[in-house]
Design a protein around this motif. Structure first.
Motif, PDB file in Angstrom:
ATOM      1  N   LEU A 258       0.830  -1.210   0.000  1.00 27.22           N
ATOM      2  CA  LEU A 258       0.000   0.000   0.000  1.00 27.22           C
ATOM      3  C   LEU A 258       0.862   1.256   0.000  1.00 27.22           C
ATOM      4  CD1 LEU A 258      -2.935  -0.818   2.444  1.00 27.22           C
ATOM      5  CD2 LEU A 258      -2.928  -0.840  -0.050  1.00 27.22           C
ATOM      6  N   GLU A 259       1.977   1.213   0.718  1.00 24.31           N
ATOM      7  CA  GLU A 259       2.887   2.359   0.749  1.00 24.31           C
ATOM      8  C   GLU A 259       3.463   2.622  -0.638  1.00 24.31           C
ATOM      9  OE1 GLU A 259       4.115   1.451   5.403  1.00 24.31           O
ATOM     10  OE2 GLU A 259       5.471   0.908   3.773  1.00 24.31           O
ATOM     11  N   ALA A 260       3.814   1.540  -1.343  1.00 22.24           N
ATOM     12  CA  ALA A 260       4.325   1.695  -2.709  1.00 22.24           C
ATOM     13  C   ALA A 260       3.247   2.258  -3.632  1.00 22.24           C
ATOM     14  CB  ALA A 260       4.829   0.345  -3.232  1.00 22.24           C
ATOM     15  N   PHE A 261       2.039   1.691  -3.552  1.00 22.24           N
ATOM     16  CA  PHE A 261       0.929   2.197  -4.356  1.00 22.24           C
ATOM     17  C   PHE A 261       0.735   3.695  -4.136  1.00 22.24           C
ATOM     18  CE2 PHE A 261      -1.561  -2.086  -4.479  1.00 22.24           C
ATOM     19  CZ  PHE A 261      -0.849  -2.473  -5.590  1.00 22.24           C
ATOM     20  N   SER A 262       0.724   4.104  -2.870  1.00 23.28           N
ATOM     21  CA  SER A 262       0.449   5.493  -2.528  1.00 23.28           C
ATOM     22  C   SER A 262       1.519   6.437  -3.068  1.00 23.28           C
ATOM     23  CB  SER A 262       0.343   5.644  -1.007  1.00 23.28           C
ATOM     24  OG  SER A 262      -0.262   6.859  -0.650  1.00 23.28           O
ATOM     25  N   CYS A 263       2.749   5.917  -3.225  1.00 25.37           N
ATOM     26  CA  CYS A 263       3.838   6.715  -3.808  1.00 25.37           C
ATOM     27  C   CYS A 263       3.873   6.616  -5.331  1.00 25.37           C
ATOM     28  CB  CYS A 263       5.180   6.268  -3.233  1.00 25.37           C
ATOM     29  SG  CYS A 263       5.376   6.626  -1.474  1.00 25.37           S
ATOM     30  N   GLY A 264       2.944   5.860  -5.904  1.00 26.77           N
ATOM     31  CA  GLY A 264       2.904   5.706  -7.355  1.00 26.77           C
ATOM     32  C   GLY A 264       4.039   4.861  -7.893  1.00 26.77           C
ATOM     33  N   THR A 265       4.566   3.950  -7.072  1.00 28.54           N
ATOM     34  CA  THR A 265       5.674   3.091  -7.491  1.00 28.54           C
ATOM     35  C   THR A 265       5.129   1.797  -8.085  1.00 28.54           C
ATOM     36  OG1 THR A 265       6.928   3.951  -5.604  1.00 28.54           O
ATOM     37  CG2 THR A 265       7.837   2.033  -6.738  1.00 28.54           C
ATOM     38  N   PRO A 266       5.518   1.438  -9.304  1.00 23.29           N
ATOM     39  CA  PRO A 266       5.074   0.167  -9.884  1.00 23.29           C
ATOM     40  C   PRO A 266       5.448  -1.004  -8.976  1.00 23.29           C
ATOM     41  CG  PRO A 266       6.170   1.516 -11.532  1.00 23.29           C
ATOM     42  CD  PRO A 266       6.400   2.182 -10.215  1.00 23.29           C
ATOM     43  N   VAL A 267       4.583  -2.019  -8.927  1.00 21.70           N
ATOM     44  CA  VAL A 267       4.746  -3.114  -7.976  1.00 21.70           C
ATOM     45  C   VAL A 267       4.807  -4.458  -8.691  1.00 21.70           C
ATOM     46  CG1 VAL A 267       3.596  -4.384  -6.101  1.00 21.70           C
ATOM     47  CG2 VAL A 267       3.629  -1.875  -6.077  1.00 21.70           C
ATOM     48  N   MET A 268       5.763  -5.301  -8.277  1.00 21.82           N
ATOM     49  CA  MET A 268       5.813  -6.693  -8.688  1.00 21.82           C
ATOM     50  C   MET A 268       5.710  -7.561  -7.436  1.00 21.82           C
ATOM     51  SD  MET A 268       8.743  -9.085 -10.533  1.00 21.82           S
ATOM     52  CE  MET A 268       9.146  -7.897 -11.808  1.00 21.82           C
ATOM     53  N   LEU A 269       4.851  -8.578  -7.492  1.00 20.12           N
ATOM     54  CA  LEU A 269       4.640  -9.457  -6.341  1.00 20.12           C
ATOM     55  C   LEU A 269       4.662 -10.917  -6.781  1.00 20.12           C
ATOM     56  CD1 LEU A 269       1.530  -7.666  -4.764  1.00 20.12           C
ATOM     57  CD2 LEU A 269       3.912  -7.397  -4.059  1.00 20.12           C
ATOM     58  N   ARG A 270       5.070 -11.779  -5.862  1.00 17.19           N
ATOM     59  CA  ARG A 270       4.854 -13.192  -6.093  1.00 17.19           C
ATOM     60  C   ARG A 270       3.346 -13.392  -6.198  1.00 17.19           C
ATOM     61  NH1 ARG A 270       8.456 -17.218  -5.195  1.00 17.19           N
ATOM     62  NH2 ARG A 270       9.641 -15.890  -3.762  1.00 17.19           N
ATOM     63  N   ASN A 271       2.907 -14.131  -7.181  1.00 15.07           N
ATOM     64  CA  ASN A 271       1.481 -14.189  -7.499  1.00 15.07           C
ATOM     65  C   ASN A 271       0.738 -15.124  -6.552  1.00 15.07           C
ATOM     66  OD1 ASN A 271      -0.747 -13.417  -8.983  1.00 15.07           O
ATOM     67  ND2 ASN A 271      -0.543 -15.097 -10.450  1.00 15.07           N
ATOM     68  N   LEU A 272       0.433 -14.627  -5.358  1.00 10.95           N
ATOM     69  CA  LEU A 272      -0.262 -15.399  -4.340  1.00 10.95           C
ATOM     70  C   LEU A 272      -1.772 -15.287  -4.514  1.00 10.95           C
ATOM     71  CD1 LEU A 272       1.836 -14.255  -1.230  1.00 10.95           C
ATOM     72  CD2 LEU A 272       2.270 -16.213  -2.742  1.00 10.95           C
ATOM     73  N   ASP A 273      -2.484 -16.381  -4.219  1.00  8.53           N
ATOM     74  CA  ASP A 273      -3.943 -16.372  -4.350  1.00  8.53           C
ATOM     75  C   ASP A 273      -4.586 -15.276  -3.516  1.00  8.53           C
ATOM     76  OD1 ASP A 273      -3.866 -18.497  -6.080  1.00  8.53           O
ATOM     77  OD2 ASP A 273      -4.314 -20.021  -4.573  1.00  8.53           O
ATOM     78  N   GLN A 314      -1.342   3.939  -8.849  1.00  4.96           N
ATOM     79  CA  GLN A 314      -2.048   5.161  -8.463  1.00  4.96           C
ATOM     80  C   GLN A 314      -3.549   4.917  -8.318  1.00  4.96           C
ATOM     81  OE1 GLN A 314      -0.598   7.497 -11.728  1.00  4.96           O
ATOM     82  NE2 GLN A 314       1.148   8.311 -10.582  1.00  4.96           N
ATOM     83  N   LYS A 315      -4.104   4.080  -9.172  1.00  7.30           N
ATOM     84  CA  LYS A 315      -5.522   3.736  -9.092  1.00  7.30           C
ATOM     85  C   LYS A 315      -5.812   2.958  -7.810  1.00  7.30           C
ATOM     86  CE  LYS A 315      -9.198   1.254 -11.566  1.00  7.30           C
ATOM     87  NZ  LYS A 315      -9.518   0.320 -10.451  1.00  7.30           N
ATOM     88  N   ALA A 316      -4.942   1.980  -7.504  1.00  4.16           N
ATOM     89  CA  ALA A 316      -5.127   1.174  -6.293  1.00  4.16           C
ATOM     90  C   ALA A 316      -5.064   2.043  -5.047  1.00  4.16           C
ATOM     91  CB  ALA A 316      -4.074   0.072  -6.232  1.00  4.16           C
ATOM     92  N   ALA A 317      -4.175   3.040  -5.055  1.00  4.51           N
ATOM     93  CA  ALA A 317      -4.035   3.929  -3.893  1.00  4.51           C
ATOM     94  C   ALA A 317      -5.343   4.660  -3.606  1.00  4.51           C
ATOM     95  CB  ALA A 317      -2.910   4.929  -4.137  1.00  4.51           C
TER      96      ALA A 317
END
Length: 342
Positions: A258-273, A314-317
Protein backbone atom coordinates in the motif's frame (compact mmCIF):
# COMPACT_ATOMS: atom_id res chain seq x y z
CA UNK A 1 -19.18 9.81 22.20
CA UNK A 2 -18.16 6.15 22.02
CA UNK A 3 -15.36 5.12 24.37
CA UNK A 4 -12.81 2.86 22.67
CA UNK A 5 -9.74 1.36 24.29
CA UNK A 6 -6.98 0.14 21.98
CA UNK A 7 -4.82 -2.70 23.28
CA UNK A 8 -1.53 -3.05 21.43
CA UNK A 9 2.18 -3.65 21.85
CA UNK A 10 2.75 -3.56 18.08
CA UNK A 11 4.62 -0.27 18.16
CA UNK A 12 7.19 -1.68 20.60
CA UNK A 13 8.77 -3.80 17.85
CA UNK A 14 10.00 -1.56 15.03
CA UNK A 15 9.86 -2.46 11.35
CA UNK A 16 6.76 -4.66 11.25
CA UNK A 17 3.54 -4.12 9.32
CA UNK A 18 1.26 -4.77 12.30
CA UNK A 19 2.70 -1.73 14.03
CA UNK A 20 2.31 0.41 10.92
CA UNK A 21 -1.34 -0.62 10.49
CA UNK A 22 -2.05 0.09 14.16
CA UNK A 23 -0.48 3.57 14.06
CA UNK A 24 -2.30 4.44 10.85
CA UNK A 25 -5.66 3.57 12.44
CA UNK A 26 -4.94 5.53 15.62
CA UNK A 27 -3.96 8.60 13.59
CA UNK A 28 -7.02 8.24 11.39
CA UNK A 29 -9.44 8.05 14.32
CA UNK A 30 -7.84 10.94 16.19
CA UNK A 31 -7.54 13.23 13.17
CA UNK A 32 -10.78 12.48 11.32
CA UNK A 33 -13.17 10.87 13.79
CA UNK A 34 -12.52 12.69 17.06
CA UNK A 35 -16.14 13.91 17.22
CA UNK A 36 -17.40 10.33 17.42
CA UNK A 37 -14.81 8.49 19.51
CA UNK A 38 -12.82 8.88 22.71
CA UNK A 39 -9.65 6.81 22.25
CA UNK A 40 -7.52 5.42 25.08
CA UNK A 41 -4.46 3.19 24.80
CA UNK A 42 -3.80 0.13 27.02
CA UNK A 43 -6.04 1.36 29.85
CA UNK A 44 -8.10 -1.02 31.96
CA UNK A 45 -10.90 1.27 33.10
CA UNK A 46 -14.40 0.75 31.70
CA UNK A 47 -14.87 1.02 27.94
CA UNK A 48 -17.70 0.43 25.48
CA UNK A 49 -15.35 -1.17 22.96
CA UNK A 50 -11.98 -2.86 23.48
CA UNK A 51 -10.02 -3.32 20.28
CA UNK A 52 -7.16 -5.82 20.54
CA UNK A 53 -4.39 -5.35 17.97
CA UNK A 54 -1.92 -7.83 19.48
CA UNK A 55 -2.41 -11.03 21.46
CA UNK A 56 -0.37 -10.34 24.60
CA UNK A 57 -1.16 -12.72 27.52
CA UNK A 58 -2.10 -9.80 29.77
CA UNK A 59 -4.56 -8.62 27.13
CA UNK A 60 -6.05 -12.12 26.98
CA UNK A 61 -6.64 -12.07 30.75
CA UNK A 62 -8.33 -8.68 30.45
CA UNK A 63 -10.99 -10.15 28.15
CA UNK A 64 -12.60 -11.81 31.18
CA UNK A 65 -13.38 -8.41 32.73
CA UNK A 66 -16.86 -6.93 32.23
CA UNK A 67 -15.22 -3.53 31.90
CA UNK A 68 -13.98 -4.43 28.45
CA UNK A 69 -17.38 -4.01 26.79
CA UNK A 70 -17.57 -5.23 23.19
CA UNK A 71 -14.31 -7.06 22.36
CA UNK A 72 -12.88 -6.59 18.85
CA UNK A 73 -9.91 -8.61 17.62
CA UNK A 74 -7.67 -7.57 14.72
CA UNK A 75 -6.49 -10.65 12.82
CA UNK A 76 -3.04 -9.84 11.45
CA UNK A 77 -1.94 -13.46 11.25
CA UNK A 78 -3.00 -17.08 11.60
CA UNK A 79 -0.83 -20.01 12.73
CA UNK A 80 -0.05 -20.98 9.14
CA UNK A 81 1.08 -17.46 8.23
CA UNK A 82 3.69 -17.52 11.00
CA UNK A 83 5.55 -20.34 9.27
CA UNK A 84 8.74 -18.90 7.80
CA UNK A 85 8.62 -15.89 10.14
CA UNK A 86 9.51 -17.09 13.61
CA UNK A 87 11.59 -20.08 14.63
CA UNK A 88 9.59 -21.65 17.48
CA UNK A 89 10.56 -25.18 18.55
CA UNK A 90 8.00 -27.86 19.40
CA UNK A 91 6.08 -28.34 21.65
CA UNK A 92 6.00 -24.56 22.19
CA UNK A 93 4.95 -23.92 18.59
CA UNK A 94 1.82 -26.06 18.92
CA UNK A 95 0.93 -24.44 22.24
CA UNK A 96 1.41 -20.95 20.80
CA UNK A 97 -0.72 -21.70 17.74
CA UNK A 98 -3.47 -23.03 20.02
CA UNK A 99 -3.25 -19.83 22.07
CA UNK A 100 -3.61 -17.65 18.93
CA UNK A 101 -6.94 -19.28 18.06
CA UNK A 102 -8.10 -19.26 21.69
CA UNK A 103 -7.47 -15.49 21.76
CA UNK A 104 -9.51 -14.96 18.60
CA UNK A 105 -12.36 -17.05 20.02
CA UNK A 106 -12.53 -14.74 23.06
CA UNK A 107 -13.55 -11.87 20.79
CA UNK A 108 -17.12 -10.74 20.08
CA UNK A 109 -16.08 -9.65 16.57
CA UNK A 110 -12.97 -10.16 14.46
CA UNK A 111 -11.63 -7.84 11.76
CA UNK A 112 -9.59 -9.33 8.91
CA UNK A 113 -7.59 -7.30 6.42
CA UNK A 114 -8.01 -9.88 3.67
CA UNK A 115 -11.32 -11.66 2.91
CA UNK A 116 -9.43 -14.85 2.03
CA UNK A 117 -8.97 -15.40 5.77
CA UNK A 118 -12.67 -15.54 6.59
CA UNK A 119 -13.11 -19.19 5.62
CA UNK A 120 -9.85 -20.12 7.33
CA UNK A 121 -11.16 -18.68 10.59
CA UNK A 122 -14.46 -20.49 10.05
CA UNK A 123 -12.46 -23.72 9.73
CA UNK A 124 -11.07 -23.01 13.21
CA UNK A 125 -14.64 -22.94 14.56
CA UNK A 126 -15.36 -19.20 14.50
CA UNK A 127 -18.82 -18.26 13.12
CA UNK A 128 -18.67 -16.32 9.87
CA UNK A 129 -21.08 -13.65 11.16
CA UNK A 130 -18.45 -12.73 13.78
CA UNK A 131 -15.90 -11.79 11.09
CA UNK A 132 -15.72 -8.44 9.25
CA UNK A 133 -13.40 -7.50 6.39
CA UNK A 134 -11.84 -4.02 6.57
CA UNK A 135 -8.70 -3.44 4.45
CA UNK A 136 -5.50 -1.72 5.51
CA UNK A 137 -4.69 1.80 4.33
CA UNK A 138 -1.85 4.30 4.50
CA UNK A 139 -1.70 8.05 5.06
CA UNK A 140 -1.49 9.79 1.70
CA UNK A 141 -0.16 12.90 3.45
CA UNK A 142 3.00 10.92 4.21
CA UNK A 143 3.11 8.50 1.27
CA UNK A 144 2.66 10.35 -2.00
CA UNK A 145 4.21 10.58 -5.46
CA UNK A 146 6.91 13.24 -5.82
CA UNK A 147 8.10 15.15 -8.89
CA UNK A 148 10.97 14.06 -11.14
CA UNK A 149 13.12 16.80 -9.62
CA UNK A 150 12.42 15.58 -6.10
CA UNK A 151 13.19 12.01 -7.17
CA UNK A 152 16.61 13.12 -8.39
CA UNK A 153 17.18 14.96 -5.12
CA UNK A 154 16.31 11.80 -3.17
CA UNK A 155 18.74 9.76 -5.23
CA UNK A 156 21.44 12.28 -4.46
CA UNK A 157 20.54 12.14 -0.76
CA UNK A 158 20.89 8.34 -0.71
CA UNK A 159 23.97 8.40 -3.00
CA UNK A 160 22.30 6.48 -5.85
CA UNK A 161 23.25 6.99 -9.50
CA UNK A 162 20.33 8.77 -11.23
CA UNK A 163 20.83 6.56 -14.30
CA UNK A 164 20.61 3.22 -12.47
CA UNK A 165 17.43 1.15 -12.32
CA UNK A 166 16.47 0.75 -8.65
CA UNK A 167 14.44 -2.10 -7.14
CA UNK A 168 13.08 -1.67 -3.61
CA UNK A 169 11.81 -4.31 -1.21
CA UNK A 170 10.69 -3.70 2.36
CA UNK A 171 9.66 -5.61 5.44
CA UNK A 172 11.31 -7.81 8.02
CA UNK A 173 14.38 -9.70 6.84
CA UNK A 174 13.08 -13.27 7.01
CA UNK A 175 12.45 -16.36 4.90
CA UNK A 176 8.70 -15.75 4.57
CA UNK A 177 9.30 -12.38 2.92
CA UNK A 178 11.25 -14.11 0.15
CA UNK A 179 14.45 -12.24 0.98
CA UNK A 180 16.64 -15.10 -0.39
CA UNK A 181 15.01 -14.59 -3.81
CA UNK A 182 15.60 -10.83 -3.54
CA UNK A 183 19.27 -11.55 -2.87
CA UNK A 184 19.43 -13.96 -5.81
CA UNK A 185 17.98 -11.36 -8.17
CA UNK A 186 20.52 -8.80 -6.98
CA UNK A 187 23.35 -11.22 -7.77
CA UNK A 188 21.88 -11.93 -11.21
CA UNK A 189 21.55 -8.22 -12.07
CA UNK A 190 24.77 -6.44 -11.08
CA UNK A 191 23.82 -3.40 -13.19
CA UNK A 192 20.66 -2.82 -11.09
CA UNK A 193 20.60 -1.36 -7.58
CA UNK A 194 18.61 -3.36 -5.02
CA UNK A 195 17.55 -1.93 -1.66
CA UNK A 196 15.85 -3.86 1.14
CA UNK A 197 14.36 -1.58 3.78
CA UNK A 198 13.91 -3.51 7.00
CA UNK A 199 15.78 -5.58 9.51
CA UNK A 200 15.56 -8.44 11.98
CA UNK A 201 12.68 -7.17 14.13
CA UNK A 202 12.71 -10.36 16.20
CA UNK A 203 16.47 -10.95 16.17
CA UNK A 204 17.64 -14.57 16.38
CA UNK A 205 14.05 -15.81 16.59
CA UNK A 206 13.72 -14.90 12.90
CA UNK A 207 13.43 -17.93 10.65
CA UNK A 208 16.62 -18.31 8.57
CA UNK A 209 18.45 -15.75 10.72
CA UNK A 210 21.96 -17.27 10.51
CA UNK A 211 22.15 -17.50 6.73
CA UNK A 212 20.42 -14.18 6.09
CA UNK A 213 22.63 -12.38 8.63
CA UNK A 214 25.73 -13.43 6.66
CA UNK A 215 24.42 -11.72 3.53
CA UNK A 216 23.14 -8.65 5.39
CA UNK A 217 26.62 -8.19 6.90
CA UNK A 218 28.39 -8.75 3.57
CA UNK A 219 25.99 -8.05 0.67
CA UNK A 220 26.80 -7.85 -3.05
CA UNK A 221 28.01 -4.41 -4.18
CA UNK A 222 24.61 -3.56 -5.74
CA UNK A 223 22.51 -4.66 -2.75
CA UNK A 224 21.87 -2.43 0.26
CA UNK A 225 20.18 -3.49 3.51
CA UNK A 226 19.09 -0.33 5.31
CA UNK A 227 18.08 -1.97 8.57
CA UNK A 228 14.93 -0.76 10.31
CA UNK A 229 14.08 2.74 9.09
CA UNK A 230 11.36 5.31 9.78
CA UNK A 231 8.16 5.46 7.78
CA UNK A 232 9.24 8.79 6.30
CA UNK A 233 12.38 7.09 4.97
CA UNK A 234 10.24 4.28 3.53
CA UNK A 235 8.28 6.93 1.62
CA UNK A 236 11.50 8.46 0.29
CA UNK A 237 12.87 5.08 -0.79
CA UNK A 238 9.63 4.26 -2.60
CA UNK A 239 9.84 7.52 -4.49
CA UNK A 240 13.43 7.08 -5.61
CA UNK A 241 12.80 3.48 -6.74
CA UNK A 242 11.73 2.42 -10.23
CA UNK A 243 10.06 -0.77 -9.00
CA UNK A 244 8.81 -2.18 -5.71
CA UNK A 245 9.32 -5.94 -5.46
CA UNK A 246 7.97 -8.09 -2.64
CA UNK A 247 8.71 -11.81 -3.17
CA UNK A 248 6.81 -12.97 -0.03
CA UNK A 249 5.45 -16.50 0.18
CA UNK A 250 2.65 -15.59 2.58
CA UNK A 251 0.94 -12.33 3.47
CA UNK A 252 -2.37 -10.90 4.65
CA UNK A 253 -2.45 -7.38 3.21
CA UNK A 254 1.10 -6.03 3.34
CA UNK A 255 1.35 -2.39 4.36
CA UNK A 256 4.51 -2.14 2.27
CA UNK A 257 2.51 -2.71 -0.93
CA UNK A 258 0.00 0.00 0.00
CA UNK A 259 2.89 2.36 0.75
CA UNK A 260 4.32 1.70 -2.71
CA UNK A 261 0.93 2.20 -4.36
CA UNK A 262 0.45 5.49 -2.53
CA UNK A 263 3.84 6.72 -3.81
CA UNK A 264 2.90 5.71 -7.35
CA UNK A 265 5.67 3.09 -7.49
CA UNK A 266 5.07 0.17 -9.88
CA UNK A 267 4.75 -3.11 -7.98
CA UNK A 268 5.81 -6.69 -8.69
CA UNK A 269 4.64 -9.46 -6.34
CA UNK A 270 4.85 -13.19 -6.09
CA UNK A 271 1.48 -14.19 -7.50
CA UNK A 272 -0.26 -15.40 -4.34
CA UNK A 273 -3.94 -16.37 -4.35
CA UNK A 274 -4.68 -14.06 -1.44
CA UNK A 275 -3.71 -11.00 -3.52
CA UNK A 276 -6.44 -11.88 -6.02
CA UNK A 277 -9.08 -10.93 -3.44
CA UNK A 278 -7.79 -7.41 -2.90
CA UNK A 279 -5.42 -6.05 -5.56
CA UNK A 280 -5.86 -8.27 -8.61
CA UNK A 281 -4.74 -6.41 -11.73
CA UNK A 282 -2.82 -3.74 -9.84
CA UNK A 283 0.61 -5.42 -9.81
CA UNK A 284 2.98 -7.28 -12.12
CA UNK A 285 2.59 -10.95 -11.07
CA UNK A 286 5.41 -13.53 -11.04
CA UNK A 287 5.04 -17.14 -9.95
CA UNK A 288 8.69 -17.74 -9.01
CA UNK A 289 12.13 -16.16 -8.98
CA UNK A 290 12.82 -17.12 -12.61
CA UNK A 291 9.67 -15.30 -13.75
CA UNK A 292 10.65 -12.34 -11.56
CA UNK A 293 13.95 -12.20 -13.43
CA UNK A 294 12.21 -12.36 -16.80
CA UNK A 295 9.70 -9.65 -15.92
CA UNK A 296 12.34 -7.45 -14.34
CA UNK A 297 14.19 -7.53 -17.67
CA UNK A 298 10.96 -6.67 -19.52
CA UNK A 299 10.20 -3.73 -17.22
CA UNK A 300 13.71 -2.33 -17.53
CA UNK A 301 13.55 -2.44 -21.32
CA UNK A 302 9.95 -1.33 -21.83
CA UNK A 303 9.11 2.09 -20.33
CA UNK A 304 5.48 1.76 -21.47
CA UNK A 305 5.04 -1.44 -19.43
CA UNK A 306 6.55 0.22 -16.37
CA UNK A 307 4.32 3.28 -16.86
CA UNK A 308 1.25 1.02 -17.06
CA UNK A 309 1.95 -0.48 -13.64
CA UNK A 310 2.59 2.99 -12.26
CA UNK A 311 -0.92 4.02 -13.32
CA UNK A 312 -2.34 0.85 -11.76
CA UNK A 313 -0.54 1.68 -8.52
CA UNK A 314 -2.05 5.16 -8.46
CA UNK A 315 -5.52 3.74 -9.09
CA UNK A 316 -5.13 1.17 -6.29
CA UNK A 317 -4.04 3.93 -3.89
CA UNK A 318 -7.35 5.73 -4.46
CA UNK A 319 -9.33 2.60 -3.62
CA UNK A 320 -7.63 2.31 -0.22
CA UNK A 321 -7.69 5.97 0.75
CA UNK A 322 -7.91 7.09 4.37
CA UNK A 323 -11.00 9.17 3.54
CA UNK A 324 -12.96 6.09 2.52
CA UNK A 325 -11.65 3.97 5.40
CA UNK A 326 -12.55 6.68 7.95
CA UNK A 327 -16.20 6.20 6.97
CA UNK A 328 -15.87 2.40 7.08
CA UNK A 329 -14.35 2.36 10.59
CA UNK A 330 -16.87 4.92 11.90
CA UNK A 331 -19.78 2.80 10.71
CA UNK A 332 -18.17 -0.37 12.12
CA UNK A 333 -17.51 1.01 15.60
CA UNK A 334 -20.99 2.55 15.87
CA UNK A 335 -22.54 -0.79 14.94
CA UNK A 336 -20.39 -2.62 17.49
CA UNK A 337 -21.30 -0.12 20.20
CA UNK A 338 -25.01 -0.70 19.52
CA UNK A 339 -24.53 -4.45 19.79
CA UNK A 340 -22.67 -3.99 23.04
CA UNK A 341 -25.46 -1.86 24.49
CA UNK A 342 -28.19 -4.29 23.43
Amino acid sequence: MIKITMFSSADKVAGQGVGSAYLELINLLRNRCSDNFEIKINRYDKSQISHYHTIDPLFYLSTFSRKRGRKIGYVHFLPETLEGSLKIPQPFRGLFYHYVIAFYKRMDQLVVVNPSFIQKLVAYGIPENKITYIPNFVDSDRFYHVSSEDKLALREKYKIDPQRFVVLGSGQVQERKGVPDFIRLAKQNPDVDFIWAGGFSFGRLTDGYSELKKVVDNPPANLRFTGIVSRDEIAELNNLADLFLLPSYNELFPMSVLEAFSCGTPVMLRNLDLYHYIIDGDYEPADNVNEMQMKLTLLRNDPARLAYWQKRAQKAAQEYSKEHLADVWTKFYKEQARKGDA
